[in-house]
Design a protein around this motif. Sequence first.
Motif, PDB file in Angstrom:
ATOM      1  N   GLN A 145      -9.986  10.596  13.988  1.00 53.21           N
ATOM      2  CA  GLN A 145      -9.082   9.818  14.827  1.00 53.21           C
ATOM      3  C   GLN A 145      -9.760   9.510  16.154  1.00 53.21           C
ATOM      4  OE1 GLN A 145      -5.430   8.869  14.377  1.00 53.21           O
ATOM      5  NE2 GLN A 145      -6.331   7.580  15.943  1.00 53.21           N
ATOM      6  N   ASN A 146      -9.522   8.306  16.677  1.00 53.16           N
ATOM      7  CA  ASN A 146     -10.075   7.894  17.969  1.00 53.16           C
ATOM      8  C   ASN A 146      -9.058   7.087  18.749  1.00 53.16           C
ATOM      9  OD1 ASN A 146     -12.658   8.067  16.069  1.00 53.16           O
ATOM     10  ND2 ASN A 146     -13.329   8.340  18.185  1.00 53.16           N
ATOM     11  N   PHE A 147      -9.325   6.928  20.043  1.00 54.72           N
ATOM     12  CA  PHE A 147      -8.523   6.051  20.885  1.00 54.72           C
ATOM     13  C   PHE A 147      -9.089   4.638  20.947  1.00 54.72           C
ATOM     14  CE2 PHE A 147      -7.331  10.178  22.921  1.00 54.72           C
ATOM     15  CZ  PHE A 147      -5.965  10.081  22.753  1.00 54.72           C
ATOM     16  N   VAL A 148     -10.412   4.503  20.820  1.00 54.74           N
ATOM     17  CA  VAL A 148     -11.043   3.205  21.063  1.00 54.74           C
ATOM     18  C   VAL A 148     -12.058   2.870  19.969  1.00 54.74           C
ATOM     19  CG1 VAL A 148     -10.754   3.344  23.568  1.00 54.74           C
ATOM     20  CG2 VAL A 148     -12.846   4.232  22.521  1.00 54.74           C
ATOM     21  N   HIS A 149     -12.381   1.588  19.866  1.00 57.93           N
ATOM     22  CA  HIS A 149     -13.391   1.107  18.918  1.00 57.93           C
ATOM     23  C   HIS A 149     -14.786   1.182  19.541  1.00 57.93           C
ATOM     24  CE1 HIS A 149     -10.552  -0.287  15.940  1.00 57.93           C
ATOM     25  NE2 HIS A 149      -9.966  -1.132  16.773  1.00 57.93           N
ATOM     26  N   LEU A 150     -15.188   2.358  19.929  1.00 57.45           N
ATOM     27  CA  LEU A 150     -16.510   2.540  20.524  1.00 57.45           C
ATOM     28  C   LEU A 150     -17.131   3.800  19.937  1.00 57.45           C
ATOM     29  CD1 LEU A 150     -15.693   1.904  24.306  1.00 57.45           C
ATOM     30  CD2 LEU A 150     -17.123   0.435  22.870  1.00 57.45           C
ATOM     31  N   TYR A 151     -18.378   3.680  19.456  1.00 55.67           N
ATOM     32  CA  TYR A 151     -19.013   4.888  18.927  1.00 55.67           C
ATOM     33  C   TYR A 151     -19.241   5.921  20.024  1.00 55.67           C
ATOM     34  CZ  TYR A 151     -21.668   8.038  16.060  1.00 55.67           C
ATOM     35  OH  TYR A 151     -22.066   9.165  15.374  1.00 55.67           O
ATOM     36  N   ASP A 152     -19.240   5.471  21.281  1.00 57.77           N
ATOM     37  CA  ASP A 152     -19.398   6.408  22.405  1.00 57.77           C
ATOM     38  C   ASP A 152     -18.360   7.528  22.332  1.00 57.77           C
ATOM     39  OD1 ASP A 152     -21.121   4.625  24.758  1.00 57.77           O
ATOM     40  OD2 ASP A 152     -20.199   3.577  23.087  1.00 57.77           O
ATOM     41  N   GLU A 153     -17.127   7.195  21.967  1.00 56.11           N
ATOM     42  CA  GLU A 153     -16.099   8.237  21.875  1.00 56.11           C
ATOM     43  C   GLU A 153     -16.362   9.151  20.683  1.00 56.11           C
ATOM     44  OE1 GLU A 153     -11.259   8.954  21.876  1.00 56.11           O
ATOM     45  OE2 GLU A 153     -12.065   7.104  20.994  1.00 56.11           O
ATOM     46  N   HIS A 154     -16.759   8.583  19.557  1.00 54.20           N
ATOM     47  CA  HIS A 154     -17.142   9.417  18.414  1.00 54.20           C
ATOM     48  C   HIS A 154     -18.204  10.432  18.852  1.00 54.20           C
ATOM     49  CE1 HIS A 154     -15.579   6.740  15.001  1.00 54.20           C
ATOM     50  NE2 HIS A 154     -15.381   6.015  16.090  1.00 54.20           N
ATOM     51  N   TRP A 155     -19.246   9.927  19.519  1.00 48.63           N
ATOM     52  CA  TRP A 155     -20.375  10.769  19.926  1.00 48.63           C
ATOM     53  C   TRP A 155     -19.926  11.879  20.864  1.00 48.63           C
ATOM     54  CZ3 TRP A 155     -25.069  11.434  18.079  1.00 48.63           C
ATOM     55  CH2 TRP A 155     -26.061  12.016  18.877  1.00 48.63           C
ATOM     56  N   PHE A 156     -19.083  11.546  21.822  1.00 49.48           N
ATOM     57  CA  PHE A 156     -18.569  12.531  22.772  1.00 49.48           C
ATOM     58  C   PHE A 156     -17.886  13.680  22.032  1.00 49.48           C
ATOM     59  CE2 PHE A 156     -14.916  13.770  25.614  1.00 49.48           C
ATOM     60  CZ  PHE A 156     -15.670  14.456  26.551  1.00 49.48           C
ATOM     61  N   ILE A 157     -17.056  13.344  21.072  1.00 47.51           N
ATOM     62  CA  ILE A 157     -16.347  14.363  20.298  1.00 47.51           C
ATOM     63  C   ILE A 157     -17.311  15.148  19.410  1.00 47.51           C
ATOM     64  CG2 ILE A 157     -14.628  14.729  18.471  1.00 47.51           C
ATOM     65  CD1 ILE A 157     -13.178  12.196  19.585  1.00 47.51           C
ATOM     66  N   LEU A 158     -18.200  14.445  18.732  1.00 46.99           N
ATOM     67  CA  LEU A 158     -19.065  15.073  17.735  1.00 46.99           C
ATOM     68  C   LEU A 158     -20.100  15.997  18.363  1.00 46.99           C
ATOM     69  CD1 LEU A 158     -19.527  12.004  15.384  1.00 46.99           C
ATOM     70  CD2 LEU A 158     -17.996  13.959  15.064  1.00 46.99           C
ATOM     71  N   VAL A 159     -20.553  15.698  19.576  1.00 43.17           N
ATOM     72  CA  VAL A 159     -21.440  16.630  20.281  1.00 43.17           C
ATOM     73  C   VAL A 159     -20.730  17.968  20.466  1.00 43.17           C
ATOM     74  CG1 VAL A 159     -22.461  17.126  22.543  1.00 43.17           C
ATOM     75  CG2 VAL A 159     -22.924  14.949  21.420  1.00 43.17           C
ATOM     76  N   HIS A 160     -19.453  17.918  20.832  1.00 44.03           N
ATOM     77  CA  HIS A 160     -18.694  19.165  20.979  1.00 44.03           C
ATOM     78  C   HIS A 160     -18.544  19.890  19.650  1.00 44.03           C
ATOM     79  CE1 HIS A 160     -17.587  17.240  24.817  1.00 44.03           C
ATOM     80  NE2 HIS A 160     -17.346  18.462  25.239  1.00 44.03           N
TER      81      HIS A 160
END
Length: 359
Positions: A145-160
């Motif tokens: 699940q995400n808030f936005v259509h940006l891989y930047d948010e995926h990456w932020f979560i996945l690093v954690h």
Amino acid sequence: MLDDLAQRGFLPRQDPATDFQRHSELHALDQLGRDLPSLLLENDFRQFACALTLPHWPEHTVTEASLPELRLYYVRLGFLASAYINQVGQAQAKILPKNIAVPLVAACKLLKRPPILSYDGYALYNWKRFNINKPIALGNIDTIQNFVHLYDEHWFILVHVEIEAKAALLLSAIEHFIAHDNSDIDSTLNAILSAMEDMVSTLKRIPERMSPDLYFSHFRPYIRFFEHVEYEGTDIGTIDFRGETGAQSSIIPVLVSFLKIPHEATELTDHLRDMRRYMPISHVTFLEQVEKTTDIRLRCDKTLYNNTLEAIAQFREIHYQWAIEYIDKHVADPRGTGGTPYMRWLKQLIDETRGFKIQ
């Protein structure tokens, strides 16, 4: 708990549910979750959300079988609630409508947690593997699940998520230390040091696929704290809740407790203590168990202990650097997503960690 910590750390013992298999009436939430980033681009999103008829969680108890989907239900509704209150481009809403508030509160009561999206829902339960026979690691995981259509948010979560997976080594070592009556101290420290070095390497990767400008303007606002928000149709009244933050991860609090690192009481340490309300109950139970361990400073290899403290300080230092780059350079409000003016105290935590080295 030992086997779970050895394999997954504080990640769930089985991969998170990605859709609702056991309750077909909940499938509408899967589609809503997939559509959410597009819906948030529309000015009438809140009118749309208020008109939704959301299915309620159909069970009144929590079982091993139901837990993965209950967590997914919390993720779907937690994202929806934070999207509604904190929609980018709109003033922060002060009322969470009844159709969202009531089912969210009910589900979170079963999970024994506050009814707001926290680190567990944003990261710990929000990942899937492309190949289940390969590790929980960057390149083999994605978000649910995400808030936005940006891989930047995926990456932020996945690093954690990868950091949490790498922490399994240190958490299982501490659990083993406790279970075997405080024996083999240096072996435990070696495991902690090795894991911390790996975690530092992962944290350094944040800039690879995450823009500071996009983080600050596009998806950080959605994980912001709730301030004076009324949960319509519920008995919890008007509340202030901490927003999602990495401070809700249990890894560093466990290390601070195990190594007995003293931190001067400040508003930030009070804030960090309050973060336990937002952690899964099993994590808090383990943390409280670790707090009861004896001080190992006089019984361990001094160089190994100091190297372990240095690795923790480096992890905090990188976090501090990213806080400057991704937040402090862009923001007038000094409060983080958790609601605390954090910058002035982060450096203190680094200094106090290094200052606790054995001379």
